[in-house]
Design an enzyme around this catalytic site. Structure first.
Site, PDB file in Angstrom:
ATOM      1  N   LYS A 112      12.109  64.495  -1.303  1.00  0.00           N
ATOM      2  CA  LYS A 112      12.317  63.314  -2.151  1.00  0.00           C
ATOM      3  C   LYS A 112      13.083  63.663  -3.417  1.00  0.00           C
ATOM      4  O   LYS A 112      13.792  62.820  -3.961  1.00  0.00           O
ATOM      5  CB  LYS A 112      10.974  62.706  -2.548  1.00  0.00           C
TER       6      LYS A 112
HETATM    7  C1  LIG Z   1       6.987  65.673   3.516  1.00  0.00           C
HETATM    8  C2  LIG Z   1       7.486  64.415   4.155  1.00  0.00           C
HETATM    9  N1  LIG Z   1       8.018  64.484   5.373  1.00  0.00           N
HETATM   10  C3  LIG Z   1       8.470  63.383   5.990  1.00  0.00           C
HETATM   11  C4  LIG Z   1       8.386  62.134   5.407  1.00  0.00           C
HETATM   12  C5  LIG Z   1       8.934  60.953   6.128  1.00  0.00           C
HETATM   13  O1  LIG Z   1      10.180  60.559   5.586  1.00  0.00           O
HETATM   14  P1  LIG Z   1      10.709  59.080   5.731  1.00  0.00           P
HETATM   15  O2  LIG Z   1       9.683  58.198   5.118  1.00  0.00           O
HETATM   16  O3  LIG Z   1      12.004  59.042   5.014  1.00  0.00           O
HETATM   17  O4  LIG Z   1      10.830  58.828   7.189  1.00  0.00           O
HETATM   18  C6  LIG Z   1       7.824  62.010   4.134  1.00  0.00           C
HETATM   19  C7  LIG Z   1       7.696  60.719   3.437  1.00  0.00           C
HETATM   20  O5  LIG Z   1       8.532  59.944   3.343  1.00  0.00           O
HETATM   21  C8  LIG Z   1       7.403  63.180   3.483  1.00  0.00           C
HETATM   22  O6  LIG Z   1       6.921  63.127   2.235  1.00  0.00           O
HETATM   23  N1  LIG Z   2       6.263  59.387   2.811  1.00  0.00           N
HETATM   24  C1  LIG Z   2       6.612  58.660   1.651  1.00  0.00           C
HETATM   25  C2  LIG Z   2       6.397  57.197   1.787  1.00  0.00           C
HETATM   26  C3  LIG Z   2       7.350  56.416   0.951  1.00  0.00           C
HETATM   27  O1  LIG Z   2       8.605  56.699   1.399  1.00  0.00           O
HETATM   28  P1  LIG Z   2       9.964  56.250   0.763  1.00  0.00           P
HETATM   29  O2  LIG Z   2      10.925  57.246   1.258  1.00  0.00           O
HETATM   30  O3  LIG Z   2      10.199  54.883   1.236  1.00  0.00           O
HETATM   31  O4  LIG Z   2       9.872  56.266  -0.730  1.00  0.00           O
HETATM   32  C4  LIG Z   2       5.941  59.281   0.445  1.00  0.00           C
HETATM   33  O5  LIG Z   2       5.760  60.476   0.446  1.00  0.00           O
HETATM   34  O6  LIG Z   2       5.574  58.616  -0.480  1.00  0.00           O
END
Ligand SMILES: Cc1ncc(COP(=O)(O)O)c(C=O)c1O
Ligand SMILES: N[C@@H](CCOP(=O)(O)O)C(=O)O
Length: 468
Positions: A112
Site C-alpha cells: 500500500k
Molecule cells: C498484504 C496484502 N495483500 C493483498 C491484499 C489484497 O490487495 P487488493 O485489495 O488490492 O486486492 C491486501 C489488501 O488490500 C494486503 O494488505
Molecule cells: N486489504 C486492504 C483492504 C482495503 O483495500 P484498498 O486497496 O481498497 O484500500 C487493507 O489492507 O486495508
C-alpha cells in the site's frame, strides 16, 4: 485525459477532480476514457531506468498536464526516497521460474505504501493549489489504514479517519494506526468486519449533504490514483524479465481487486502479460466467480491473511465495466443485485472476456502454513501469509512457458505469529519500527453504524473550528 464513472451517471472529470473525489457521485468508480499506449521501445527502455523514471512515464499520460511535469516528477522522487531498497520494488527469484516482486520496502511494510506515499503528496499538492481542506476516510482490513495514516500524518490540509474491524487486524497493523500522535489522524475501531467498514465509507460518500459539508475524500483503491501508482511496478517487473520481447505472468494475492486491476491496466497499456492469476484465501468469492460466473456472498471467515478477508471486492466493478464494453446499465444492474440479494451473474460475452485475461485459485489455511514452511526450507525465503497464498496458487498455474511473478504484498514481520506458527521462525520488525510496539495507543471504538461514524467526524470538525 478524462475519466468516466462505471455507473455512467456522474460527471466526467479530469485527473485532479478524480483524485479528490474518491467515489463517483453515482456510487461508481472512475476509469480513464482511453488507455494510454506505451510502445515496445518505451517498455524495453524501462529495463535500464530508475523506478522513479518509469513511474513518471507511466503516470504522466493519466495526469495529462493537470499537474506540471516538474512538480509530478518531484513528488514521485520524494515519495520513494524513504523506501528501504534502492530499487523500490526489487525482484527476487525463489524458484527456477518463480519471482517475488517485493512491494513491502516502504514505511509500513506493505504494498500500500507504493501508492499511498505518492497519493498523499498528490492530494496535498492539489488541495494547496485550490486552497482547500479535505476530510479523508478509508476502510481497512489492516494495511491500507497504516499506510494512509503514515502518508498523511501531520498534513495541514487533511483530517484522516480510518475505519478498521476491531480484533481482526494483526497487532503490528493495529499499532501502525493507533500510535501516531499527530492530531489530524484518527483510528476508528468498529465492531464488525472489513466489508462493514467499507460499506460505511461508501455510505458516507453517498450521503451528499455530509459529503459536501466535510469535504469528503477517499484513499481506498476506489480512488483511481491508488490504482494508477500500482500500474508502475508491473512495467518495472516486466521490463526486468525481458518484456516486451518476452511475455510475463503475475499471480496476485487479492482482496479488493485493486492490485490485480492495476496489472490488467498495464496489459491494456501494452505490457505483454500472459496470465493474471487471482489468488484468494478461503474467503474465495473471486475464485468462485471466475469458476462459475456467479458472484455470490457467503460471509467472511477470519484467517491468518486478514488483509484478504473480504467479500465485497470494490474494484471488480472496474473489471465489469471493461468486460461489458463500458455498459453502465449492465454494471448498475449487477451492482444493484449485489446490494439487494448479495449476488449477481456475469453473462456472456463479459464472462468470456474476463476469463480470457484472468484465472484464479484458492489456498486454505493449512496450505498457507505449509508453503511458508516449504519456501523457507527450499529457498531460504520467508513469506508473509498473503504472499504465501499467491506462491501456492502460482505453482498450480505455472506451466513454465513464461516467468511467473508473485506480488509480495507484505513483509513477514507484519504477521509474526502466523509466520512463526507456520515455520518456527519469528520475523523481526526493522529497528525503526520497534518502538511502536511499546508506544501508547490512541483509538476510538464505535459501533459499525454509518451515523456513529458521521457524528464522530462532525464532532471533530466542530471541535477544530472552535479551537478545542
Ligand atoms: C498484504 C496484502 N495483500 C493483498 C491484499 C489484497 O490487495 P487488493 O485489495 O488490492 O486486492 C491486501 C489488501 O488490500 C494486503 O494488505
Ligand atoms: N486489504 C486492504 C483492504 C482495503 O483495500 P484498498 O486497496 O481498497 O484500500 C487493507 O489492507 O486495508
Amino acid at each position: 485525459m478524462k475519466y468516466y464513472s462505471t455507473r455512467g451517471e456522474a460527471p466526467v472529470l479530469g485527473f485532479c477532480d478524480v483524485l479528490l473525489q474518491g467515489l463517483a457521485r453515482d456510487g461508481g468508480l472512475y476509469l480513464p476514457e482511453t488507455w494510454p499506449q506505451l510502445s515496445p521501445e518505451t517498455i524495453a527502455s524501462f529495463a535500464g531506468k530508475s523506478y522513479e523514471d518509469v513511474a513518471f512515464a507511466v503516470i504522466q499520460p493519466f495526469v495529462d498536464g493537470e499537474i506540471a511535469d516538474d512538480d509530478l516528477m518531484a513528488m514521485i522522487t520524494d515519495a520513494y526516497s524513504g523506501f528501504r531498497h534502492q530499487a523500490v520494488t526489487p525482484l527476487v527469484q525463489i524458484a527456477p521460474n518463480q519471482f517475488v516482486l517485493e512491494l513491502f520496502h516502504g514505511p509500513t511494510l506493505a504494498f500500500k505504501d507504493v501508492a499511498m506515499q505518492l497519493l498523499g503528496r498528490l492530494m496535498d499538492h492539489v488541495l494547496e493549489k485550490r486552497n482547500m481542506r479535505a476530510t479523508i476516510v478509508g476502510a481497512t482490513s489492516g494495511d491500507t489504514g497504516g499506510a494512509a495514516i503514515e502518508a498523511f500524518r501531520g498534513s495541514t490540509r487533511t483530517d484522516v479517519f480510518i475505519l478498521f474491524p476491531e480484533g481482526r487486524v494483526s497487532p503490528v497493523q493495529r499499532r501502525q494506526m493507533t500510535t501516531p500522535t499527530e492530531d489530524n489522524v484518527h483510528a476508528l475501531a468498529l465492531s464488525g468486519n472489513f466489508d462493514d467498514c467499507q460499506s460505511i465509507v461508501k455510505g458516507m460518500f453517498n450521503n451528499f449533504a455530509f459529503r459536501d459539508r466535510v469535504g469528503l475524500s477517499g484513499v481506498n483503491s476506489i480512488n483511481w490514483a491508488r490504482i494508477l501508482a500500482q500500474i508502475v511496478y508491473y512495467f518495472v517487473a516486466g521490463a526486468a524479465l525481458g518484456s516486451p520481447q518476452r511475455k510475463v505472468s503475475f499471480t496476485v494475492p487479492t482482496g479488493n481487486f485493486g492490485d490485480i486491476f492495476a496489472g490488467f491496466a498495464a496489459k491494456k497499456m501494452g505490457l505483454p502479460i500472459d496470465k493474471l492469476v487471482v489468488a484468494t484465501n478461503i474467503n474465495d468469492i473471486l475464485a468462485r466467480t471466475m469458476d462459475t460466473g456467479r458472484y455470490e456472498m457467503r460471509g467472511v471467515t477470519a484467517t491468518t491473511a486478514p488483509s484478504m478477508d473480504i467479500q465485497i471486492s470494490s474494484n471488480f466493478e472496474r473489471l465489469l465495466s471493461e468486460a461489458t464494453g463500458r455498459d453502465a446499465d449492465a454494471v448498475r444492474r449487477m451492482m444493484n443485485q449485489l446490494g439487494q440479494s448479495g449476488s449477481f451473474t456475469i453473462e456472456e460475452p463479459a464472462l468470456g472476456a474476463i476469463r480470457s485475461s484472468f484465472s484464479a485459485g484458492r489456498c486454505t489455511e493449512e496450505e498457507t502454513a505449509s508453503i511458508i514452511e516449504d519456501t523457507l526450507k527450499t529457498s531460504s525465503y520467508l513469506l508473509d501469509p498473503h504472499t504465501a497464498i499467491a506462491v501456492h496458487v502460482a505453482k498450480a498455474h505455472d506451466d513454465g512457458s513464461t516467468p511467473m511473478v508473485v506480488l509480495g504484498t507484505a513483509h513477514p514481520a507484519k504477521f509474526p505469529d502466523a509466520v512463526e506458527a507456520a515455520c518456527g521462525e519469528r520475523p523481526e520488525l526493522p529497528p525503526e519500527l520497534q518502538p511502536m510496539m511499546s508506544a501508547d495507543e490512541r483509538q476510538t471504538i464505535l459501533s459499525a453504524e454509518q451515523s456513529a461514524v458521521e457524528n464522530h467526524i462532525e464532532d471533530h470538525a466542530r471541535a477544530v473550528r472552535s479551537g478545542v
